[in-house]
Scaffold this motif. Structure first.
Motif, PDB file in Angstrom:
ATOM      1  N   ALA A   7       0.822  -1.220   0.000  1.00 47.26           N
ATOM      2  CA  ALA A   7       0.000   0.000   0.000  1.00 47.26           C
ATOM      3  C   ALA A   7       0.852   1.265   0.000  1.00 47.26           C
ATOM      4  O   ALA A   7       0.371   2.346  -0.349  1.00 47.26           O
ATOM      5  CB  ALA A   7      -0.925   0.005   1.209  1.00 47.26           C
ATOM      6  N   THR A   8       2.120   1.146   0.369  1.00 50.24           N
ATOM      7  CA  THR A   8       2.984   2.335   0.366  1.00 50.24           C
ATOM      8  C   THR A   8       3.386   2.718  -1.057  1.00 50.24           C
ATOM      9  O   THR A   8       3.861   3.825  -1.296  1.00 50.24           O
ATOM     10  CB  THR A   8       4.285   2.088   1.170  1.00 50.24           C
ATOM     11  N   GLY A   9       3.235   1.778  -1.993  1.00 47.32           N
ATOM     12  CA  GLY A   9       3.631   2.058  -3.372  1.00 47.32           C
ATOM     13  C   GLY A   9       5.120   1.899  -3.611  1.00 47.32           C
ATOM     14  O   GLY A   9       5.610   2.162  -4.714  1.00 47.32           O
ATOM     15  N   ALA A  10       5.863   1.469  -2.587  1.00 44.73           N
ATOM     16  CA  ALA A  10       7.314   1.303  -2.756  1.00 44.73           C
ATOM     17  C   ALA A  10       7.607   0.160  -3.720  1.00 44.73           C
ATOM     18  O   ALA A  10       6.837  -0.806  -3.805  1.00 44.73           O
ATOM     19  CB  ALA A  10       7.954   1.024  -1.394  1.00 44.73           C
ATOM     20  N   ASP A  11       8.737   0.265  -4.433  1.00 41.89           N
ATOM     21  CA  ASP A  11       9.077  -0.835  -5.344  1.00 41.89           C
ATOM     22  C   ASP A  11       9.921  -1.894  -4.645  1.00 41.89           C
ATOM     23  O   ASP A  11      10.195  -2.952  -5.199  1.00 41.89           O
ATOM     24  CB  ASP A  11       9.776  -0.316  -6.610  1.00 41.89           C
ATOM     25  N   THR A  12      10.364  -1.588  -3.408  1.00 36.89           N
ATOM     26  CA  THR A  12      11.169  -2.551  -2.656  1.00 36.89           C
ATOM     27  C   THR A  12      10.673  -2.631  -1.218  1.00 36.89           C
ATOM     28  O   THR A  12      10.484  -1.604  -0.563  1.00 36.89           O
ATOM     29  CB  THR A  12      12.655  -2.120  -2.629  1.00 36.89           C
ATOM     30  N   VAL A  13      10.457  -3.855  -0.761  1.00 36.76           N
ATOM     31  CA  VAL A  13      10.142  -4.066   0.657  1.00 36.76           C
ATOM     32  C   VAL A  13      11.425  -4.584   1.290  1.00 36.76           C
ATOM     33  O   VAL A  13      11.940  -5.625   0.888  1.00 36.76           O
ATOM     34  CB  VAL A  13       9.012  -5.098   0.833  1.00 36.76           C
ATOM     35  N   ALA A  14      11.945  -3.830   2.253  1.00 34.89           N
ATOM     36  CA  ALA A  14      13.209  -4.235   2.874  1.00 34.89           C
ATOM     37  C   ALA A  14      12.968  -4.771   4.272  1.00 34.89           C
ATOM     38  O   ALA A  14      12.026  -4.359   4.958  1.00 34.89           O
ATOM     39  CB  ALA A  14      14.165  -3.045   2.935  1.00 34.89           C
ATOM     40  N   ALA A  15      13.828  -5.696   4.675  1.00 34.55           N
ATOM     41  CA  ALA A  15      13.791  -6.216   6.043  1.00 34.55           C
ATOM     42  C   ALA A  15      15.228  -6.440   6.483  1.00 34.55           C
ATOM     43  O   ALA A  15      16.167  -6.192   5.718  1.00 34.55           O
ATOM     44  CB  ALA A  15      12.977  -7.498   6.114  1.00 34.55           C
ATOM     45  N   ALA A  16      15.402  -6.892   7.698  1.00 36.72           N
ATOM     46  CA  ALA A  16      16.756  -7.120   8.204  1.00 36.72           C
ATOM     47  C   ALA A  16      16.781  -8.418   8.993  1.00 36.72           C
ATOM     48  O   ALA A  16      17.373  -8.502  10.064  1.00 36.72           O
ATOM     49  CB  ALA A  16      17.199  -5.935   9.062  1.00 36.72           C
ATOM     50  N   CYS A  17      16.118  -9.414   8.453  1.00 33.70           N
ATOM     51  CA  CYS A  17      16.020 -10.713   9.103  1.00 33.70           C
ATOM     52  C   CYS A  17      15.561 -11.715   8.045  1.00 33.70           C
ATOM     53  O   CYS A  17      14.603 -11.432   7.320  1.00 33.70           O
ATOM     54  CB  CYS A  17      15.001 -10.646  10.239  1.00 33.70           C
ATOM     55  N   PRO A  18      16.216 -12.864   7.939  1.00 41.24           N
ATOM     56  CA  PRO A  18      15.819 -13.802   6.882  1.00 41.24           C
ATOM     57  C   PRO A  18      14.418 -14.371   7.075  1.00 41.24           C
ATOM     58  O   PRO A  18      13.740 -14.687   6.101  1.00 41.24           O
ATOM     59  CB  PRO A  18      16.885 -14.907   6.980  1.00 41.24           C
ATOM     60  N   PHE A  19      13.974 -14.496   8.331  1.00 39.56           N
ATOM     61  CA  PHE A  19      12.610 -14.997   8.562  1.00 39.56           C
ATOM     62  C   PHE A  19      11.602 -14.060   7.901  1.00 39.56           C
ATOM     63  O   PHE A  19      10.694 -14.481   7.197  1.00 39.56           O
ATOM     64  CB  PHE A  19      12.304 -15.068  10.070  1.00 39.56           C
TER      65      PHE A  19
END
Ligand code: SF4
Ligand code: SF4
Length: 669
Positions: A624-636
């Motif tokens: 819903a943010t419209g971002a082209d990348t969803v980032a995280a900092a954990c493999p789970f």
């Protein structure tokens, strides 16, 4: 003679409320010992000032928070009117010594009286808008005792109205302790209506309303003792003895599991209400039923049967129902699962900590849930059948997927530099042990994350080595699942490996590994300096050891529960994204309020057949943010979000670790 009536009502109410209060104190004291709860006067004073007096958590929800703040402080300030009321029972011209005739006091009392009335109006509107009858599960009051809540609102209203009423009557008869001051603005306004009724009528009204005021106050005291409003008395104690800075990060207890010390009589976890500690029982009687925890719980809000509020309320009912057994050793309490807590409730928890984060009275839900899981796993061997496989894999192969040690270095294939594998002791010129984690070593998306992290660290000139086949799962999923025995066995093996390799500094790119190594291994003798890769990358970027290029990407960052809420690392991953040059946009829920990906609490290896999937809910929020990348900092999180984004048909959106985000933008040296 009105003082006789007033005192009869007072002593009667004090007797009833006192009896109930003492019964509750005895019930709480019947809990198991917990000697680690006192942390000194300094931390307790700080907690009381910020949490109780300052209402820190309540004020996060601005409108109900301010209304509660005004009510709480209104009642505190208006305690002086209780003194005035009891004085007036004996003498119509009574005033509080020294300040009792000061106009400013009249003003303050009227101001808070009106403030409390306004706050009650706000509460009433909130309750109507959040009506569980209309909004059902979406209401945070769903399952709360709403009738009692309305009764209490009515009683508080009655306390204030009778207070203003008898003051106005005093004003009209000339017995008002503050004289005919204009500062008592509310009293004076009411008196303009009542004065024309004459002195005689107002004299009678003063007695009637004064006695009504005392009676309602005493009635309120009784209702407090018998309802969720017990939190007024219990919350300051619960806050004083709560885990600090918060009941997140490590679990509260690490039971002795040494096989040589165990006997057939050893018990583990919590199977009956009496096996909770006294602090956990205090938690139960402190719950205000506000439903803040319920409204943020990823299990509840995706249609699972677990609500942290209903769990606490169910346990509290069980506590009260078991009073005879607990206080008089009369019979045995019923097993909590399945009689009080349904197994689906117990196993739905992701241990995300959102409930603990929100609870205004510092209730420690996650510890209680894991304690009950420990009993189910270790004493009853009762747990979801699909979890048996991952537990067996952990035991036999050292990882949840059962791929074994031989696969631990597969992720290094394709790197254009060698990753040193520790054989013996870690070389002196190697700064960090890079803890790869099972997901990083064995899952394709996890491998992409650790490869990227390794390349970026190598590029920045950070020296690191890995344990390779000697690394085993930290034991986190076994522990959150309730298998404390397996966790400690795995943890001890890892500690032995790390210590014999002389490891001092560890960098981890898995939030769960980071939490376990940093916060839970010390209890078992493993002491290391831990950094999460987000911290290390942020440091390398800020010190210029890592340069970046530019990026036209837009990134939204998902806070992993075990990095953010559990370990308060909110800024570091964002600093990495910012340094990449990508534009960043926040999801509706982020940082402390972040919504779980659904993998924690060993849920990664359990079926999610009830309600909607947690990862889908979170992915939709990210999309819903419209971002082209969803980032995280954990493999789970990466695995869960990648699955969800794909199942939403959004192949155009990338799900990447922050290391991959920065690598994407790295300029050529
Ligand atoms: S830890 Fe998370 S999933 Fe578990 S009860 Fe609390 S909010 Fe719900
Ligand atoms: S557990 Fe805490 S947040 Fe949840 S309903 Fe009770 S007081 Fe409110």
């Amino acid at each position: 003679m009105r003082w006789i009536v007033g005192l009869l009502v007072t002593f009667g109410a004090l007797g009833v409320a006192g009896r109930r209060g003492w019964w509750i104190v005895r019930l709480v004291r019947s809990g198991q010992p917990d000697t680690r709860r006192w942390r000194g006067w300094g931390p307790v004073a700080r907690a009381e000032v910020t949490e109780v007096a300052g209402q820190r958590k309540l004020l996060r929800w601005t409108v109900p928070g301010v209304a509660h703040f005004v009510t709480m402080w209104g009642f505190t300030v208006l305690l002086i009117t209780v003194v005035e009321a009891y004085g007036a029972l004996f003498s119509r011209t009574f005033h509080v010594p020294f300040i009792g005739r000061e106009p400013w006091l009249a003003f303050v009392e009227d101001l808070f009286a009106v403030g409390v009335l306004a706050a009650l109006l706000v509460f009433a509107v909130i309750r109507l808008r959040q009506s569980p009858a209309r909004r059902e599960r979406e209401s945070r009051f769903y399952g709360s005792h709403t009738g009692a809540a309305w009764l209490v609102l009515a009683m508080i209203g009655a306390v204030i109205l009778t207070l203003l009423g008898y003051r106005a009557a005093q004003y009209s008869t000339g017995d008002f302790p503050f004289g005919s001051t204009r500062w008592a603005f509310a009293t004076r306004a009411l008196a303009t209506v009542m004065s024309p009724w004459g002195r005689g009528a107002n004299s009678v009204l003063e007695t009637v309303l004064l006695l009504a005021n005392v009676t309602v106050i005493m009635g309120f005291l009784v209702v407090v003792a018998y309802s969720k409003h017990l939190h007024i008395a219990a919350a300051p104690f619960n806050v004083a003895f709560a885990r600090r800075p918060r009941a997140l990060g490590p679990l509260a207890t690490t039971p002795h599991m040494n096989p040589e010390e165990l006997s057939e009589d050893s018990t583990f976890g919590v199977g009956t209400i009496g096996e909770f500690s006294w602090k956990q029982l205090l938690d139960l009687v402190t719950c205000t039923e506000c439903g803040r925890c319920q409204s943020v719980c990823p299990a509840w809000t995706t249609g699972k049967p677990l609500s942290p509020k209903l769990l606490v309320m169910g346990l509290r009912d069980s506590l009260f129902a078991s009073a005879d057994q607990l206080l008089n050793s009369n019979g045995e309490s019923a097993a909590l699962v399945p009689n009080v807590i349904d197994p689906d409730v117990l196993w739905s928890c992701t241990t995300c900590g959102a409930c603990v984060e929100q609870c205004p009275v510092d209730i420690e839900h996650v510890d209680a849930i894991v304690d009950m899981r420990r009993h189910q796993v270790l004493m009853e061997s009762e747990f979801p059948s699909e979890a048996a496989l991952f537990l067996r894999n952990l035991e036999n192969q050292g990882d949840p997927w059962g791929l074994g040690a031989s696969q631990r270095l597969a992720w290094t294939e394709g790197l254009d530099f060698d990753v040193p594998v520790i054989d013996g002791r870690i070389p002196d010129d190697v700064e960090y042990l890079y803890w790869i984690g099972c997901a990083g070593a064995l899952d394709d998306r996890g491998r992409a994350q650790v490869q990227s992290t390794a390349r970026v660290l190598h590029r920045a000139g950070v020296s690191f080595a890995v344990l390779g086949p000697k690394e085993r799962c930290t034991g986190d999923p076994a522990r959150r699942m309730g298998n404390e025995y397996l966790f400690q066995e795995m943890a001890r093996a890892n500690i032995e490996t790390l210590d014999s390799a002389g490891v001092k500094k560890i960098v981890a790119s898995c939030a769960h590994c980071f939490n376990t190594l940093a916060n839970e291994y010390p209890e078992l003798g493993g002491h290391y300096e831990l950094v999460h890769h987000s911290e290390l990358l942020a440091h390398l970027l800020s010190t210029g050891r890592l340069s970046t290029g530019s990026s036209t990407s837009s990134v939204t960052f998902h806070d992993p529960c075990y990095l953010g809420r559990h370990n308060r690392k909110f800024d570091e991953p964002r600093a990495v994204i910012e340094a990449s040059g990508a534009s960043s946009t926040e999801m509706a829920r982020s940082r402390e309020q972040s919504f779980c990906c659904g993998a924690g609490g060993a849920r990664m290896w359990m079926e999610e057949s009830l309600g909607t999937r947690v990862n889908i809910t979170r992915a939709r929020e990210a999309l819903a943010t419209g971002a082209d990348t969803v980032a995280a900092a954990c493999p789970f999180c990466l695995i869960m979000l990648d699955d969800a984004v794909k199942s939403e048909g959004r192949e155009d959106v990338s799900v990447l670790d922050i290391a991959q985000v920065i690598e994407r933008s790295l300029s050529e040296p």
